[in-house]
Design an enzyme around this catalytic site. Sequence first.
Site, PDB file in Angstrom:
ATOM      1  N   HIS A   1      -0.192   7.750   4.169  1.00 34.51           N
ATOM      2  CA  HIS A   1      -0.381   6.311   4.402  1.00 34.51           C
ATOM      3  C   HIS A   1      -1.534   5.922   5.344  1.00 34.51           C
ATOM      4  CE1 HIS A   1       3.650   5.939   2.637  1.00 34.51           C
ATOM      5  NE2 HIS A   1       4.054   6.863   3.498  1.00 34.51           N
TER       6      HIS A   1
HETATM    7  C1  BDR Z   1       4.204   4.233   7.883  1.00 36.00           C
HETATM    8  O1  BDR Z   1       5.381   4.537   8.632  1.00 36.00           O
HETATM    9  C2  BDR Z   1       5.194   5.689   9.404  1.00 36.00           C
HETATM   10  O2  BDR Z   1       6.277   6.541   9.267  1.00 36.00           O
HETATM   11  C3  BDR Z   1       3.893   6.306   8.946  1.00 36.00           C
HETATM   12  O3  BDR Z   1       3.225   6.918  10.038  1.00 36.00           O
HETATM   13  C4  BDR Z   1       3.116   5.139   8.422  1.00 36.00           C
HETATM   14  O4  BDR Z   1       2.434   4.466   9.459  1.00 36.00           O
HETATM   15  C5  BDR Z   1       4.509   4.414   6.417  1.00 36.00           C
HETATM   16  O5  BDR Z   1       5.564   3.598   6.053  1.00 36.00           O
END
Ligand code: BDR
Length: 339
Positions: free
Chosen positions: A268
């Site tokens: 992400h």
């Molecule tokens: C987001 O949530 C976190 O767990 C990850 O680092 C990312 O920023 C994805 O949903």
Amino acid sequence: MQRSLLTLLRGFSLMALLTSAAATAADKIDLIIDTDPGADDVVALLLALASPEEINVRALTTVAGNVRLDKTSRNARLAREWAGREDVPVYAGAPKPLVREPIYAANVHGEEGVPGIAVHEPSKGLAQGNAVQYLIDTLSNAEPHSITLAMLGPQTNLALALIQAPGITQGIKEVIVMGGAHFNGGNITPVAEFNLFADPHAAQVVLASGVKLTYVPLDVTHKVLTSPARLQQLAALQNKAGPRVVDILQAYVKADMEHYGLPGGPVHDASVIAYLLAPELFSGRKVNLTIDSREGPSFGQTVADWYGTLEQPANVFWVNEGNAQGFFDLLTQRLQRLP
Ligand code: BDR
Ligand code: CA
């Protein structure tokens, strides 16, 4: 005659050189990365720190999110150490969200926040002072609309800074948020994405501030997936960074692959940095966004009015497509530069 022509030409080429150097400096993205490392945060930090031609990373500011603040702050310092970029200060910020109780994601990121590898206490410590005060001081004194913020976790630090000093918007060029979900559905509830669910009130404060906002939601990050071949190209790098990132990702993507039945896993936060480095890899549209913070099943949901049904003014740019192979090629090319 010949000599004066030569002198003139030399003068011109020096001018051209200076002009292009000045243009490059002016075009550089002056960036503060607010982060809760976090496996994918670490990959994002390495990508940014490996790209000094395009990005001047002014500081990393940390927030509680994937794990507790002490661990996210340690992990940000680890990423900086792994990148050989101890010149970049790390400021610790908010230990908990604005209103709701803290939530963590150790089930996905491991107890230490970086799965798949051993972590240690980095030799260089935190910068003096708090991340929120750092944001207030830096953004208040910055050139008008000169600083970009990459928000890779709950938006608590920026929200606290905006509440205390609303005028800091003067220093902000734009804010790029990893967060939210519309077409994809959520990853922490059926409709909410983790960063928004972890602090929806903070996200509402940032949205209401009127800063230029781009959202990089699950809609796109779930299209930019690892594959055995993509991990292999990273593993083949002749440095520590490539294999290290592969170890982290192999451990990290398992949960999402199993949960969603995906052929690979999303990275992400790194898409935010890739969006800054190579916007042509992504596309989206301006939409009206509202964020739900009411208790109940839609807590933390982002409602992106993709078709303009509500006829409300657009307040964010919502990214929904990404070139996955282009992303992994960029990541590989940049990580190659690291130790
Ligand atoms: C987001 O949530 C976190 O767990 C990850 O680092 C990312 O920023 C994805 O949903
Ligand atoms: Ca994150």
